[in-house]
Design a protein around this motif. Structure first.
Motif, PDB file in Angstrom:
ATOM      1  N   VAL A   6       4.316  87.310   2.503  1.00 15.56           N
ATOM      2  CA  VAL A   6       4.179  88.639   3.089  1.00 15.56           C
ATOM      3  C   VAL A   6       5.567  89.109   3.515  1.00 15.56           C
ATOM      4  O   VAL A   6       6.148  88.553   4.447  1.00 15.56           O
ATOM      5  CB  VAL A   6       3.245  88.612   4.317  1.00 15.56           C
ATOM      6  N   LYS A  13       7.958  91.575  12.095  1.00 17.60           N
ATOM      7  CA  LYS A  13       7.541  90.231  12.507  1.00 17.60           C
ATOM      8  C   LYS A  13       7.446  90.163  14.026  1.00 17.60           C
ATOM      9  O   LYS A  13       6.485  89.605  14.578  1.00 17.60           O
ATOM     10  CB  LYS A  13       8.506  89.176  11.979  1.00 17.60           C
ATOM     11  N   GLU A  65      -6.129  86.683  11.391  1.00 14.88           N
ATOM     12  CA  GLU A  65      -5.395  87.511  10.433  1.00 14.88           C
ATOM     13  C   GLU A  65      -3.899  87.540  10.756  1.00 14.88           C
ATOM     14  O   GLU A  65      -3.061  87.347   9.866  1.00 14.88           O
ATOM     15  CB  GLU A  65      -5.969  88.928  10.448  1.00 14.88           C
ATOM     16  N   ASP A  68      -2.214  84.202  10.095  1.00 16.83           N
ATOM     17  CA  ASP A  68      -2.027  84.023   8.656  1.00 16.83           C
ATOM     18  C   ASP A  68      -0.838  84.849   8.148  1.00 16.83           C
ATOM     19  O   ASP A  68      -0.025  84.354   7.367  1.00 16.83           O
ATOM     20  CB  ASP A  68      -3.305  84.403   7.898  1.00 16.83           C
ATOM     21  N   LEU A  69      -0.727  86.101   8.591  1.00 16.08           N
ATOM     22  CA  LEU A  69       0.409  86.937   8.183  1.00 16.08           C
ATOM     23  C   LEU A  69       1.733  86.307   8.613  1.00 16.08           C
ATOM     24  O   LEU A  69       2.689  86.261   7.829  1.00 16.08           O
ATOM     25  CB  LEU A  69       0.283  88.345   8.775  1.00 16.08           C
ATOM     26  N   ALA A  73       4.874  84.927   6.356  1.00 18.26           N
ATOM     27  CA  ALA A  73       5.946  85.922   6.473  1.00 18.26           C
ATOM     28  C   ALA A  73       7.235  85.458   5.796  1.00 18.26           C
ATOM     29  O   ALA A  73       7.640  84.308   5.915  1.00 18.26           O
ATOM     30  CB  ALA A  73       6.227  86.228   7.938  1.00 18.26           C
ATOM     31  N   PRO A 110       1.737  94.886   5.789  1.00 18.93           N
ATOM     32  CA  PRO A 110       1.301  94.831   7.195  1.00 18.93           C
ATOM     33  C   PRO A 110       2.015  95.803   8.126  1.00 18.93           C
ATOM     34  O   PRO A 110       1.489  96.159   9.166  1.00 18.93           O
ATOM     35  CB  PRO A 110       1.605  93.386   7.611  1.00 18.93           C
TER      36      PRO A 110
END
Length: 155
Positions: A6, A13, A65, A68-69, A73, A110
């Motif tokens: 991602v 972030k 979620e 996980d992102l 990253a 995202p």
């Protein structure tokens, strides 16, 4: 869940990390609400309990979620993107869009926020711009039909 990387800016972030911390605080608050509703044990607290359980599910889903992102990253090299001769993730792009100048930054999905000039590399516009150079004219398939845009500047 997928293991697809991602792309995120450092700012994106950091925002996700802040959101995750807030969600963890909210998780404790919701657990307390559930505990209090169970202790009361009256029928009028059933609605409070049901609402708290729904909120718990929403919070837990978003925690999973965001975790996980962050796990997947990959930080975008924004400095490299600003000095590249072609549009890449992290690039700022000035476009001639039907005679109007528009500026966007290409970011990972995202942190896309079109209202603030951040478009996803996976969106029709973002995907069409990737790899393009100053002067290139691109036909973009959009819900309204085909749109012609010209790359004026990459920063």
């Amino acid at each position: 869940m997928t293991d697809k990387p991602v792309p995120l800016t450092r700012e994106g972030k950091a925002k996700l990390e802040i959101e995750l911390e807030r969600l963890r605080v909210r998780r404790r608050e919701v657990a307390e609400m559930i505990h209090n509703a169970l202790e009361q044990g009256t029928s009028q607290n059933d609605a409070e309990y049901d609402d708290a359980k729904l909120e718990q599910g929403r919070v837990e889903g978003r925690v999973m979620e965001v975790e996980d992102l962050l796990r997947r990253a990959r930080i975008i090299d924004e400095d490299g993107a600003h000095h590249a001769g072609r549009v890449m993730i992290g690039s700022g792009v000035e476009l001639d869009w039907d005679g109007a100048k528009r500026h966007y930054q290409i970011v990972g999905a995202p942190e896309a926020d079109a209202a603030h000039g951040k478009i996803s590399n996976e969106s029709p516009v973002g995907a069409a711009l990737l790899g393009k150079a100053v002067g290139d004219v691109i036909d973009i398939n959009a819900p309204k039909g085909v749109i012609k845009v010209k790359v004026l500047k990459i920063d």
